[in-house]
Motif scaffolding. Structure first.
Motif, PDB file in Angstrom:
ATOM      1  N   GLU A 131       0.826  -1.202   0.000  1.00 24.53           N
ATOM      2  CA  GLU A 131       0.000   0.000   0.000  1.00 24.53           C
ATOM      3  C   GLU A 131       0.864   1.259   0.000  1.00 24.53           C
ATOM      4  O   GLU A 131       0.556   2.240  -0.709  1.00 24.53           O
ATOM      5  N   ALA A 134       2.227   1.640  -3.486  1.00 24.14           N
ATOM      6  CA  ALA A 134       1.188   2.055  -4.426  1.00 24.14           C
ATOM      7  C   ALA A 134       0.917   3.557  -4.342  1.00 24.14           C
ATOM      8  O   ALA A 134       0.502   4.171  -5.335  1.00 24.14           O
ATOM      9  N   GLU A 135       1.149   4.165  -3.180  1.00 20.12           N
ATOM     10  CA  GLU A 135       0.981   5.607  -3.060  1.00 20.12           C
ATOM     11  C   GLU A 135       1.969   6.349  -3.948  1.00 20.12           C
ATOM     12  O   GLU A 135       1.688   7.459  -4.417  1.00 20.12           O
ATOM     13  N   GLY A 138       1.235   3.895  -7.881  1.00 19.69           N
ATOM     14  CA  GLY A 138      -0.107   3.662  -8.379  1.00 19.69           C
ATOM     15  C   GLY A 138      -0.372   2.178  -8.618  1.00 19.69           C
ATOM     16  O   GLY A 138       0.554   1.390  -8.762  1.00 19.69           O
ATOM     17  N   TRP A 139      -1.666   1.813  -8.631  1.00 17.03           N
ATOM     18  CA  TRP A 139      -2.057   0.445  -8.944  1.00 17.03           C
ATOM     19  C   TRP A 139      -2.251   0.330 -10.459  1.00 17.03           C
ATOM     20  O   TRP A 139      -2.567   1.313 -11.101  1.00 17.03           O
ATOM     21  N   PRO A 140      -2.108  -0.865 -11.029  1.00 14.90           N
ATOM     22  CA  PRO A 140      -1.705  -2.144 -10.419  1.00 14.90           C
ATOM     23  C   PRO A 140      -0.208  -2.177 -10.150  1.00 14.90           C
ATOM     24  O   PRO A 140       0.551  -1.323 -10.637  1.00 14.90           O
ATOM     25  N   GLU A 159      -4.068  -5.825  -8.412  1.00 17.13           N
ATOM     26  CA  GLU A 159      -4.831  -4.620  -8.763  1.00 17.13           C
ATOM     27  C   GLU A 159      -5.102  -3.708  -7.570  1.00 17.13           C
ATOM     28  O   GLU A 159      -5.320  -2.505  -7.742  1.00 17.13           O
ATOM     29  N   ASP A 160      -5.106  -4.288  -6.374  1.00 19.10           N
ATOM     30  CA  ASP A 160      -5.418  -3.491  -5.188  1.00 19.10           C
ATOM     31  C   ASP A 160      -4.970  -4.273  -3.954  1.00 19.10           C
ATOM     32  O   ASP A 160      -4.386  -5.347  -4.067  1.00 19.10           O
ATOM     33  N   ALA A 161      -5.250  -3.738  -2.785  1.00 21.11           N
ATOM     34  CA  ALA A 161      -4.856  -4.406  -1.534  1.00 21.11           C
ATOM     35  C   ALA A 161      -6.015  -5.179  -0.924  1.00 21.11           C
ATOM     36  O   ALA A 161      -6.070  -5.372   0.288  1.00 21.11           O
ATOM     37  N   GLY A 162      -6.934  -5.641  -1.756  1.00 18.13           N
ATOM     38  CA  GLY A 162      -8.114  -6.326  -1.275  1.00 18.13           C
ATOM     39  C   GLY A 162      -7.854  -7.738  -0.812  1.00 18.13           C
ATOM     40  O   GLY A 162      -6.705  -8.200  -0.726  1.00 18.13           O
ATOM     41  N   THR A 165      -5.530 -10.113  -2.914  1.00 12.13           N
ATOM     42  CA  THR A 165      -4.104  -9.809  -2.771  1.00 12.13           C
ATOM     43  C   THR A 165      -3.597 -10.262  -1.406  1.00 12.13           C
ATOM     44  O   THR A 165      -2.514 -10.830  -1.295  1.00 12.13           O
TER      45      THR A 165
END
Length: 387
Positions: A131, A134-135, A138-140, A159-162, A165
Motif C-alpha cells: 500500500e 502504491a501511493e 499507483g495500482w496495479p 490490482e489493489d490491496a483487497g 491480494t
C-alpha cells in the motif's frame, strides 16, 4: 583440449555441446537424469543434483572451467567451489545479480542503469509495504519472487490491496518466498540485448531484438528489432556492455528490456545462453553458444554480425499430440530454408520443446514462415483451429 563443465542438462547445454564439437572442446554435463535434453547427446554426462555441494565437487574435478545452464545453483555452493580453486564463470559475485532480483535492482540502480521503480516487500508487513508503494507508483503493481522465477512464473500482477491480494501475499510469505514489488510499466514492447565479455575484458554485442511474449512465454524473437531508432539501439547495446563490465560478467549476458517513452528500462538479467539468442545459430556469424564457450575459455570473441537482413526465431510449444516427427515432411517440403531444432524433451502442452528459425529480406514473409513452421509442428494439419 580443455574440459568445460556445464551444470544443468537442459536444451541450452544440448546446443552448447553442438558448438563445442566444432572447436574440439569437451563438454561435461551435470544432469539430474539420463533422460534430460543434454544428457541424451553428450558423451561425458554425470548424474547428480545441482543443489548438492558434494555432487558439484565431484562433477567439477578436472574441469578447466565450470559454467551454468540455469541460475538455480545455490550461491553458497558456488562460493565454496571458488574457495576450493574451481574456476566458475560467471563467478558467484556476478551470477548473484541473475539469481536475486532485488540484489540486481539495488546494484543496477546504484550504477545508474534505468530500472522500474521498485521496493522490497518485508515478510513482517507485506500488505502495508504494498500500500505504501502504491501511493508512489499507483495500482496495479507487479509482485515478484526475488529468486526462482522464469517464463511468467514467480510474477503476479495485483490490482489493489483487497482480500485476493492479501490471500496471495499471505500464502507466499508462509511458504518463505522472498518478495519485491515494482511499478507496472506501460511499455511499448519488450526488447533484449545479448552481449559477451571475456576475462580479458573483450566485449561483443549482438543486435537488439524484439521478443514477443504471450502468457509469460516468449513465442517469437525478431532480429534486429524492427523500427527501432538507431541511437536507441546503440544506447541499449552500450548499456548491456556496461552492465557486463560493472558486474564482472564472464560469458554471455542477456539484458531484457522494456521500451518506454524516452528510452528503455532494464527488466531482467540472465548470465548464460538465452532464449532471445537462439536466432544466432543460423542468424549470426557466431552463435551465442560458441560465443559463450569462447568467453569462458578466454578465447577471442567471434563476430556478432547477422547473416541476413531479417531473422525470426519462433519457439515450438508442445500440443496435444506428441508425435512430432511426421510433421517434418510438410514443414521441410513447404520451406526448405527453415531450420528446425528439437530439444529431445517430453512433449507436454505449452512446454518449450524446440524452435524454428527463418531468414530473409522481407520481414513479414520471414515472420509468416517461422510462425507457420512452429504452429504446424505443434498442432499438425489442425493448427488453424488450435492456434
Amino acid at each position: 583440449m580443455p574440459v568445460v563443465g556445464m551444470v544443468g542438462g537442459g536444451q541450452l547445454a544440448r546446443m552448447f555441446q553442438q558448438a563445442a564439437i566444432g572447436l574440439g572442446v569437451t563438454v561435461r554435463v551435470l544432469a539430474r537424469s539420463p533422460q534430460e535434453s543434454a544428457a541424451r547427446v553428450c558423451a561425458d554426462v554425470r548424474i547428480g543434483e545441482h543443489d548438492s555441494l558434494e555432487d558439484l565437487r565431484a562433477f567439477a574435478e578436472d574441469c578447466d572451467v565450470v559454467t551454468w545452464d540455469h541460475e538455480h545453483v545455490p550461491p553458497e555452493h558456488i562460493r565454496a567451489l571458488e574457495a576450493e580453486g574451481v574456476v566458475c564463470l560467471p563467478g558467484s559475485a556476478a551470477l548473484l545479480h541473475a539469481q536475486d532480483k532485488f540484489v540486481m535492482r539495488e546494484r543496477l540502480s546504484a550504477v545508474g542503469a534505468p530500472c522500474p521503480l521498485y521496493a522490497e516487500v518485508p515478510a513482517d508487513a507485506p500488505l502495508a509495504a504494498l500500500e505504501a508503494f502504491a501511493e508512489r507508483a499507483g495500482w496495479p503493481l507487479v509482485v515478484k519472487a526475488t529468486s526462482g522465477g522464469y517464463d511468467g512464473k514467480g510474477l503476479w500482477i495485483v490490482e489493489d490491496a483487497g482480500p485476493g491480494t492479501a490471500e496471495l501475499i499471505g500464502r507466499l510469505v508462509d511458504r518463505g518466498v522472498g518478495l519485491m514489488v515494482e511499478r507496472h510499466v506501460p511499455f511499448r514492447r519488450e526488447l533484449a540485448v545479448l552481449v559477451a565479455r571475456s576475462p580479458y575484458g573483450q566485449g561483443a554485442a549482438y543486435p537488439v531484438v524484439e521478443t514477443v511474449q504471450r502468457d509469460g512465454i516468449c513465442h517469437e524473437v525478431i532480429a534486429p528489432a524492427p523500427d527501432l531508432d538507431e541511437e536507441l539501439a546503440a544506447e541499449a547495446q552500450r548499456l548491456a556492455l556496461d552492465i557486463a563490465d560493472r558486474l564482472g560478467v564472464v560469458g554471455l549476458l542477456a539484458v531484457e528490456l522494456f521500451e518506454v517513452d524516452g528510452g528503455v528500462l532494464v527488466n531482467e538479467l540472465a548470465m548464460r545462453p538465452h532464449n532471445s539468442g537462439h536466432w544466432t545459430i543460423e542468424g549470426a556469424r557466431t552463435s551465442q553458444f560458441e560465443q559463450h564457450l569462447r568467453a569462458v575459455l578466454d578465447l577471442p570473441l567471434g563476430s556478432a554480425e547477422p547473416t541476413a537482413r531479417h531473422v525470426v526465431m519462433a519457439n515450438v510449444l508442445g500440443g496435444d499430440d506428441a508425435d512430432i516427427y511426421p510433421r517434418y515432411i510438410h514443414v521441410m517440403a513447404r520451406d526448405p530454408a527453415v531450420k528446425v531444432h528439437f530439444y529431445g524433451k517430453e512433449v507436454r502442452p505449452g512446454r518449450k520443446i524446440g524452435h524454428v528459425t527463418a531468414l530473409g529480406d522481407d520481414l513479414e514473409q520471414v515472420r509468416e514462415r517461422a510462425r507457420h513452421a512452429a504452429e504446424y509442428l505443434r498442432w499438425g494439419p489442425q493448427r488453424k483451429e488450435q492456434a
